[in-house]
Structure formats: C-alpha cells, structure tokens
Design a protein around this motif. Structure first.
Motif, PDB file in Angstrom:
ATOM      1  N   ALA A   1       0.833  -1.210   0.000  1.00 40.42           N
ATOM      2  CA  ALA A   1       0.000   0.000   0.000  1.00 40.42           C
ATOM      3  C   ALA A   1       0.866   1.257   0.000  1.00 40.42           C
ATOM      4  CB  ALA A   1      -0.938  -0.011   1.205  1.00 40.42           C
ATOM      5  N   LEU A   2       1.951   1.249   0.779  1.00 37.77           N
ATOM      6  CA  LEU A   2       2.833   2.411   0.791  1.00 37.77           C
ATOM      7  C   LEU A   2       3.556   2.559  -0.552  1.00 37.77           C
ATOM      8  CD1 LEU A   2       3.996   4.745   2.483  1.00 37.77           C
ATOM      9  CD2 LEU A   2       5.877   3.221   3.117  1.00 37.77           C
ATOM     10  N   ALA A   3       3.895   1.443  -1.171  1.00 34.35           N
ATOM     11  CA  ALA A   3       4.523   1.495  -2.492  1.00 34.35           C
ATOM     12  C   ALA A   3       3.578   2.128  -3.506  1.00 34.35           C
ATOM     13  CB  ALA A   3       4.919   0.086  -2.945  1.00 34.35           C
ATOM     14  N   LEU A   4       2.292   1.782  -3.426  1.00 35.41           N
ATOM     15  CA  LEU A   4       1.305   2.383  -4.329  1.00 35.41           C
ATOM     16  C   LEU A   4       1.206   3.884  -4.091  1.00 35.41           C
ATOM     17  CD1 LEU A   4      -0.946   2.190  -6.450  1.00 35.41           C
ATOM     18  CD2 LEU A   4      -2.535   1.623  -4.582  1.00 35.41           C
ATOM     19  N   ALA A   5       1.155   4.303  -2.814  1.00 38.13           N
ATOM     20  CA  ALA A   5       1.087   5.734  -2.494  1.00 38.13           C
ATOM     21  C   ALA A   5       2.331   6.466  -2.991  1.00 38.13           C
ATOM     22  CB  ALA A   5       0.922   5.918  -0.991  1.00 38.13           C
ATOM     23  N   SER A   6       3.507   5.847  -2.832  1.00 33.74           N
ATOM     24  CA  SER A   6       4.758   6.468  -3.284  1.00 33.74           C
ATOM     25  C   SER A   6       4.805   6.549  -4.798  1.00 33.74           C
ATOM     26  CB  SER A   6       5.959   5.673  -2.760  1.00 33.74           C
ATOM     27  OG  SER A   6       5.929   5.584  -1.352  1.00 33.74           O
ATOM     28  N   TYR A   7       4.281   5.536  -5.453  1.00 41.58           N
ATOM     29  CA  TYR A   7       4.226   5.546  -6.911  1.00 41.58           C
ATOM     30  C   TYR A   7       3.316   6.662  -7.419  1.00 41.58           C
ATOM     31  CZ  TYR A   7       2.260   4.202 -11.444  1.00 41.58           C
ATOM     32  OH  TYR A   7       1.784   4.213 -12.730  1.00 41.58           O
ATOM     33  N   LEU A   8       2.219   6.898  -6.736  1.00 38.66           N
ATOM     34  CA  LEU A   8       1.251   7.897  -7.186  1.00 38.66           C
ATOM     35  C   LEU A   8       1.737   9.316  -6.937  1.00 38.66           C
ATOM     36  CD1 LEU A   8      -2.132   6.307  -5.983  1.00 38.66           C
ATOM     37  CD2 LEU A   8      -1.175   6.295  -8.287  1.00 38.66           C
TER      38      LEU A   8
END
Length: 422
Positions: free
Chosen positions: A178-185
C-alpha cells in the motif's frame, strides 16, 4: 456477524451528503476542480481528463506538458464508459472516502496512539470514540470539498491510511504494498517508509510467541516495498507504449518544480522570484528541509511510530512542493487519535483562529488578485503564509504535547507543573 448501526449511520450520512452535493449542485464539482486550494498541477482532475483524452486517442499524454500524474490512472479511468463517466466518478470518490474512514476506525480501535509496544500514556483513557474519529474525517469541510473537487490525491491518502491499517494488523506485506502504491502515485509518501517500518516492527514484535529475527523482517519489508515500486514502474512503462517519458513528467515535476501554478504551499512564489542561477541550490535546500525531519522524528519519538507518521503528514501539508487542502484533511484525520494530549497543547486557540482566518480570507485574496485585479500575487501568498503558520503551530504544539506526555512517565512528580526553558 453483528452490524454496527452507528457506523452504518455515519458512513451512510456522509455518502448521502456527498451524493446530494454532486446531484443537487451539478456545477459545484467543476467549480471546486478549478480551485487552487484543492487542485494542483500534479493532482488536478481537469488535467487528468486532458491526459485521458490524449491516451484514448493514441497520443502520449505526456507530450503536451499538462499531464503530470501517474500512468496507472489512465487505464483505470479509461475503463469507465464515457456515457456514464460523470456518474461513476463521484461514486468512486465517495467510496474512497468511506474506505479512508473505515481505515481510521480500525486504527482507532487498535489504541496504538495511546498504547504502543514501548510506551503507554498515563492519559490512555482520554480518547474519542472510534466512530467519532471517523465522523471528524467524513464531515470535515476540507474532506468534503476535496471529494467534490475530485483531485487524484484522494487515492494517495487512501493508500497511506490502508498502509497504516495493515501495519497495525501485522499484515506487513500488504502495508508495504500500500505504501509502495502511495509512493508511486505521489512520490513524497516514500518518506513515510522509515516510520511505517518501525510501526510494522513494533506490532510484529508485540505478537505472542514471536521468534522471528529482525534482519529477516527488514529484508522482507525492503524487498516487498522496492519490488512493488519497481513492478508499478514497469507496468507504467508498458501502459505508456514502451516509453520512460512518464518518469520525468510525473516525478521530475515534483523534484524540479517547472510548473509554478499558485497553490497553498510555500514553493511557487519563492521560485517565481528566484534567479535561475540559484534555482538548483534552493531546490536542494527545500527538499532537504522536507526530508530532514524523518530521521530526527524517528529517533526522538521512537516509542510512538504512529505519531511520527501523523507528524510527517502535517509537515507534508506545509512543506511539500504542491500541497492542497487534501493533505491537510489527511493530517486532521489522524490528529484526533491523540485526543489524550490535547490538554497539553499550549496554542490551541491561536492556531484555530489562524487557520479559520486563512480559510476565510484565502479565497477572497485569490479573487482580488485573479478576477478583480485590485491585488497582486503578494495578497494570495501572504494568506498562504498564514495558513502554513497555523499548520506549523499545530505540528509543533502536538509534538510538544506528545514529548511532555512521555516525559511525565519518566518524571511523574512533574505532572501538572509548568516547564520553562532556561
């Protein structure tokens, strides 16, 4: 399985309120989408629509210098048929707000803010009900305006809250994803990796009969986070037709700040007035200032990693390159979890008055500058400085209150006494 009627009532009322605003005031979403307090160059729904139009017509959305958002948004919104696009998107944003509120309920139920693995507050019994925490988020005017304005930052906020929830539930892999998705966005959530890792570690160690080694745990979290980011970037490479052009357009824009559209932050006016020869130096200084808090907070407030995450979200709302009221609403969503330290805060009235002052005069000063022509950029930038001052005071005051709470555990004889710096 029993159904919490209060939770259903609060969530249902919040969803109905948002739906009424979308339906009863059809011009309101477009009005709010154009507001600089809600939309920024990297989160604007209008820019997303422009990029989506180019994407569906076989043209690279990053060619025009307008679309600066993650490529994953393009196939997601392209799945929505044009005939019902204006109907589905409000429902999607309402659903995201409900998911955020549900995550807040689960975080509040864990009592991590008052009883962590390394620290138990002497004021642990002073807290708000979990439904009240969710209601404070759902009925916050900043949250409602963000939902109706439809910036893509809502996706980032949802991913961050889910990451925190999964970390508390000891689902470390899902937390890292989930944090990877937020960082990607949005790039900046990568700074939450150290405190989230500490939170995962503390919750993992508090599990009964846990004999796993720290090195293996750390390696797993690092591999899952960076592996997920790499996978998302590789997917984006194929979404954009085998081009890495999106990297400079999505993340380079936030790092180098080429678009100086006004917003509620501190960067845009400063770099408008900046001589080009000093631009690179001050870009480094500003980013160093933003990232420099992570290490210090993780070391000083090591016993409460959830508060480190909360404080960092407040710092993001002030010092990130393209902030909006969406970032402020996320910070205010987690702040009620620390109800037990509110009595220790010293500048509550002044801070609330400052934020109300800036909230009411901000749109007026922007109107005087852009539409009435009776003001200039200094009008709007001055009120954004007041807004940032108010947020900075909340962050600093809450940090003082948390540190005072810890200190009173070490020195119980000082409870209730004034402390003065000599």
């Amino acid at each position: 399985m029993s159904i919490d009627r209060r939770k259903v009532a609060v969530f249902g009322s919040a969803a109905v309120l948002r739906l009424v605003l979308f339906v009863a005031f059809p011009s309101l979403p477009d009005l709010l989408t154009g507001r600089v307090e809600i939309s920024t160059p990297v989160t604007s729904f209008k820019r997303l629509q422009e990029g989506l139009f180019l994407y569906t017509h076989g043209v690279s959305p990053y060619d025009g210098g307008v679309f600066y958002q993650a490529p994953l948004f393009l196939p997601l919104f392209a799945l929505i048929p044009p005939s019902i696009f204006s109907l589905i998107t409000p429902l999607l944003y309402i659903l995201l707000d409900i998911l955020c509120a549900d995550a807040l309920v689960r975080i509040a139920e864990s009592c991590e803010s008052t009883r962590s693995r390394l620290f138990t507050s002497p004021r642990k019994d002073i807290k708000w009900d979990t439904i009240a925490v969710a209601a404070a988020y759902l009925f916050n005017p900043l949250t409602i305006a963000t939902c109706v304005g439809r910036p893509t930052s809502v996706f980032t906020n949802c991913a961050i809250l889910i990451a925190v929830t999964k970390a508390i539930d000891r689902e470390n892999l899902n937390a890292m994803l989930a944090l990877a998705l937020a960082s990607y966005l949005s790039l900046y959530p990568v700074l939450l990796f150290p405190p989230l890792l500490l939170l995962c570690h503390d919750r993992h160690k508090s599990k009964p009969n846990n004999e796993s080694k720290t090195h293996g745990f750390l390696a797993l979290c690092l591999a899952s986070f960076f592996g997920a980011v790499g996978s998302l970037l590789y997917m984006s490479y194929h979404i954009t037709g085998g081009s890495w052009e999106f990297v400079s357009s999505t993340y380079g824009v936030q790092l180098l700040l080429p678009d100086l559209t006004p917003n509620v932050g501190l960067w845009w006016y400063f770099f408008i007035e900046m001589f080009d020869s000093f631009r690179e130096f001050f870009l480094g200084v500003f980013w160093l200032h933003l990232g420099g808090y992570v290490g210090g907070l993780c070391l000083r407030v090591r016993k409460q990693p959830l508060f480190v995450i909360t404080a960092m979200l407040g710092i993001f709302a002030v010092f990130k390159p393209y902030p909006s009221i969406s970032d402020t609403s996320l910070y205010f969503a987690l702040l009620p979890l620390y109800r037990h330290v509110f009595p220790l805060m010293r500048y509550t009235f002044f801070t609330v008055a400052t934020l109300l002052y800036a909230t009411l005069l901000g749109p007026a000063f922007y109107y005087l500058w852009i539409y009435a022509g009776s003001g200039n950029a200094n009008f709007f930038y001055a009120i954004t400085l007041v807004w940032s001052l108010g947020l900075s005071l909340i962050v600093a005051d809450s940090l003082f209150a948390v540190l005072r709470d810890e200190w009173e555990v070490e020195r119980p004889e000082m409870k209730g006494k004034d402390v003065r710096q000599i």
